[in-house]
Design an enzyme around this catalytic site. Sequence first.
Site, PDB file in Angstrom:
ATOM      1  N   ASP A  14       6.749  -3.293   8.342  1.00 20.85           N
ATOM      2  CA  ASP A  14       5.931  -3.140   7.138  1.00 20.85           C
ATOM      3  C   ASP A  14       5.624  -4.522   6.566  1.00 20.85           C
ATOM      4  O   ASP A  14       6.286  -5.508   6.907  1.00 20.85           O
ATOM      5  CB  ASP A  14       6.704  -2.279   6.132  1.00 20.85           C
ATOM      6  CG  ASP A  14       5.973  -2.101   4.826  1.00 20.85           C
ATOM      7  OD1 ASP A  14       4.785  -1.722   4.857  1.00 20.85           O
ATOM      8  OD2 ASP A  14       6.583  -2.355   3.765  1.00 20.85           O
ATOM      9  N   ASP A  16       4.066  -5.401   2.734  1.00 23.50           N
ATOM     10  CA  ASP A  16       4.376  -5.587   1.319  1.00 23.50           C
ATOM     11  C   ASP A  16       5.793  -5.121   1.002  1.00 23.50           C
ATOM     12  O   ASP A  16       6.158  -3.974   1.278  1.00 23.50           O
ATOM     13  CB  ASP A  16       3.394  -4.805   0.445  1.00 23.50           C
ATOM     14  CG  ASP A  16       1.958  -5.260   0.642  1.00 23.50           C
ATOM     15  OD1 ASP A  16       1.687  -6.434   0.388  1.00 23.50           O
ATOM     16  OD2 ASP A  16       1.130  -4.431   1.052  1.00 23.50           O
ATOM     17  N   ASP A 189      10.717  -1.143   3.506  1.00 26.35           N
ATOM     18  CA  ASP A 189      11.431  -1.350   2.247  1.00 26.35           C
ATOM     19  C   ASP A 189      11.481  -0.110   1.377  1.00 26.35           C
ATOM     20  O   ASP A 189      12.002  -0.165   0.259  1.00 26.35           O
ATOM     21  CB  ASP A 189      10.770  -2.485   1.452  1.00 26.35           C
ATOM     22  CG  ASP A 189       9.408  -2.070   0.894  1.00 26.35           C
ATOM     23  OD1 ASP A 189       8.577  -1.557   1.676  1.00 26.35           O
ATOM     24  OD2 ASP A 189       9.180  -2.254  -0.311  1.00 26.35           O
TER      25      ASP A 189
END
Length: 240
Positions: A14, A16, A189
């Site tokens: 991922d 961001d 995240d």
Amino acid sequence: MKTHFSHLQSAIIDLDGTMVDTLGDFEVALNRTLADLDLPQIQRELVSRTVGKGSEHLIRSVLTHQLALPEVASSGLMCASRTLDDLYELAWPRYQHHYLAINGEFAQVYPCVAEGLQQLRSAGLTLACLTNKPLSFAKPLLAAKGLDRYFSHVFGGDSFERKKPDPLPLIRTCDILGTEPARTLMVGDSSNDAQAARAAGCPVVLVRYGYNHGEPVDAVDADAHVDVLTQIQGALTLSC
């Protein structure tokens, strides 16, 4: 049985909140967009709670929040010509303009990201970046931060028919990489990444420093939780 690191062939990373802290970029681009619409400015905390499901969702969430503010609701701004859908249609092109103008300027790469990516590559894994961010935002950001060289493929939120937490983007990415989901690690995240990975049949590792909609990420089901990307190999080796 959790996945051992040696079983992996590839990893999907991922962007961001996992590789780059982009809250500053989001805050600036959103506030410039809101200024164009004569709406109040937002604080970074709101961005951290709403980011992660794509730019369209972010903009709609922010507009909904601002329109509900007492000073906006009582000002007459919410009239027939300024419904949420109407405002979104005005906001989206302005947001694209502002975001591309500052893409990466107010963002920082998290500690040990480059080292972690290199470690995964050195272990023989093929890497792909998969983000809900539009591809036209993601590619320039990776290049600006010197991270693009680690990835064989980069996919954005508009690369496939659906976004994470739907498993489709992970499944399609595995197909393109030529690896089975069970041997393709998802690194993210948030619960978006974990839900997509579990549904796709991919093992998943979550970083603790990201956004996760403002909720503690350790409560999210994952094969491991790490403080930096360089801990991934050890975490998956020791957890089995």
